[in-house]
Design a protein around this motif. Structure first.
Motif, mmCIF file in Angstrom:
data_model
loop_
_atom_site.group_PDB
_atom_site.id
_atom_site.type_symbol
_atom_site.label_atom_id
_atom_site.label_comp_id
_atom_site.label_asym_id
_atom_site.label_seq_id
_atom_site.Cartn_x
_atom_site.Cartn_y
_atom_site.Cartn_z
ATOM 1 N N VAL A 1 -22.167 38.251 13.435
ATOM 2 C CA VAL A 1 -23.066 38.434 12.295
ATOM 3 C C VAL A 1 -22.225 38.975 11.147
ATOM 4 O O VAL A 1 -21.454 39.912 11.333
ATOM 5 N N VAL A 2 -22.379 38.370 9.960
ATOM 6 C CA VAL A 2 -21.647 38.797 8.769
ATOM 7 C C VAL A 2 -22.651 39.317 7.740
ATOM 8 O O VAL A 2 -23.671 38.676 7.474
ATOM 9 N N ALA A 3 -22.360 40.487 7.180
ATOM 10 C CA ALA A 3 -23.253 41.147 6.219
ATOM 11 C C ALA A 3 -23.289 40.399 4.880
ATOM 12 O O ALA A 3 -22.370 39.645 4.566
ATOM 13 N N PRO A 4 -24.343 40.645 4.093
ATOM 14 C CA PRO A 4 -24.422 40.055 2.750
ATOM 15 C C PRO A 4 -23.214 40.474 1.899
ATOM 16 O O PRO A 4 -22.698 41.579 2.047
ATOM 17 N N ARG A 5 -22.771 39.594 1.037
ATOM 18 C CA ARG A 5 -21.643 39.825 0.133
ATOM 19 C C ARG A 5 -20.354 40.128 0.896
ATOM 20 O O ARG A 5 -19.474 40.828 0.392
ATOM 21 N N CYS A 6 -20.250 39.634 2.127
ATOM 22 C CA CYS A 6 -19.020 39.757 2.906
ATOM 23 C C CYS A 6 -18.598 38.367 3.364
ATOM 24 O O CYS A 6 -19.418 37.458 3.430
ATOM 25 N N GLU A 7 -17.329 38.259 3.664
ATOM 26 C CA GLU A 7 -16.797 37.019 4.215
ATOM 27 C C GLU A 7 -15.810 37.396 5.317
ATOM 28 O O GLU A 7 -14.945 38.244 5.108
ATOM 29 N N PHE B 1 -16.376 32.611 7.580
ATOM 30 C CA PHE B 1 -17.808 32.750 7.824
ATOM 31 C C PHE B 1 -18.390 33.631 6.733
ATOM 32 O O PHE B 1 -17.940 34.753 6.528
ATOM 33 N N SER B 2 -19.386 33.110 6.008
ATOM 34 C CA SER B 2 -20.053 33.922 4.992
ATOM 35 C C SER B 2 -21.258 34.600 5.630
ATOM 36 O O SER B 2 -21.505 34.468 6.823
ATOM 37 N N SER B 3 -22.012 35.326 4.822
ATOM 38 C CA SER B 3 -23.145 36.102 5.326
ATOM 39 C C SER B 3 -24.078 35.254 6.187
ATOM 40 O O SER B 3 -24.438 34.141 5.814
ATOM 41 N N GLY B 4 -24.444 35.789 7.331
ATOM 42 C CA GLY B 4 -25.370 35.098 8.216
ATOM 43 C C GLY B 4 -25.083 35.393 9.675
ATOM 44 O O GLY B 4 -24.219 36.205 10.014
ATOM 45 N N VAL B 5 -25.842 34.718 10.544
ATOM 46 C CA VAL B 5 -25.724 34.884 11.985
ATOM 47 C C VAL B 5 -25.169 33.596 12.583
ATOM 48 O O VAL B 5 -25.634 32.506 12.267
ATOM 49 N N VAL B 6 -24.157 33.732 13.438
ATOM 50 C CA VAL B 6 -23.667 32.604 14.224
ATOM 51 C C VAL B 6 -24.010 32.957 15.674
ATOM 52 O O VAL B 6 -23.359 33.796 16.290
ATOM 53 N N TYR B 7 -25.086 32.354 16.164
ATOM 54 C CA TYR B 7 -25.593 32.684 17.495
ATOM 55 C C TYR B 7 -24.622 32.262 18.600
ATOM 56 O O TYR B 7 -24.429 32.980 19.569
ATOM 57 N N ARG B 8 -24.043 31.080 18.442
ATOM 58 C CA ARG B 8 -23.132 30.565 19.470
ATOM 59 C C ARG B 8 -21.921 29.931 18.789
ATOM 60 O O ARG B 8 -22.016 28.861 18.199
ATOM 61 N N LEU B 9 -20.779 30.569 18.925
ATOM 62 C CA LEU B 9 -19.563 30.020 18.328
ATOM 63 C C LEU B 9 -19.163 28.702 18.977
ATOM 64 O O LEU B 9 -18.407 27.938 18.392
ATOM 65 N N GLN B 10 -19.687 28.407 20.158
ATOM 66 C CA GLN B 10 -19.387 27.120 20.798
ATOM 67 C C GLN B 10 -19.967 25.959 19.994
ATOM 68 O O GLN B 10 -19.564 24.816 20.179
ATOM 69 N N GLU B 11 -20.896 26.233 19.077
ATOM 70 C CA GLU B 11 -21.479 25.184 18.233
ATOM 71 C C GLU B 11 -20.681 24.964 16.948
ATOM 72 O O GLU B 11 -20.992 24.071 16.170
#
Length: 128
Positions: A78-84, A100-110
């Protein structure tokens, strides 16, 4: 009260599973911002991703070599807002690179890495 217990049971059991935090909720205990959180586990179910051990990445953290026992262990993030979050597939910031910009990556396998690989258990360096 039996009916109330039955209604609350799924909530109590549900909280035992891991759940990815919202990007805006990434904070240290003192309320300061966390840049990203990296997680050891994922799951076939999005609601159960972001499990296992957690590695907190502070703003400005520059790790050309992952901390001990974390190399090639990240499966969700998970990456916070205004972070990369910049990651590399090999130690010393070598190999494949991904931002990866702000958001959730549930499965890096995707998330594809190169022609045939993916980013699950593949992060060996990072900068936030």
């Amino acid at each position: 009260t039996a009916m109330l217990t039955l209604l609350l049971l799924p909530l109590l059991l549900g909280s035992a599973w891991a759940q990815c935090p919202a990007p805006a909720d990434l904070k240290n205990a003192d309320g300061t911002k966390v840049c990203a959180q990296l997680y050891e586990n994922d799951s076939p179910y999005y609601a159960q991703c972001c499990g296992g051990q957690v590695l907190q990445v502070q703003p400005g953290d520059d790790q050309p070599y992952m901390p001990l026992s974390w190399n090639d262990k990240i499966s969700s993030l998970v990456v916070a807002p205004r972070c990369e979050l910049n990651v590399w597939s090999r130690k010393g910031k070598e190999g494949y690179n991904r931002k990866f910009s702000s958001g959730v990556v549930y499965r890096l396998q995707e998330i594809k890495k190169g022609l045939i690989g993916d980013w699950d258990n593949s992060i060996s360096a990072y900068y936030c």
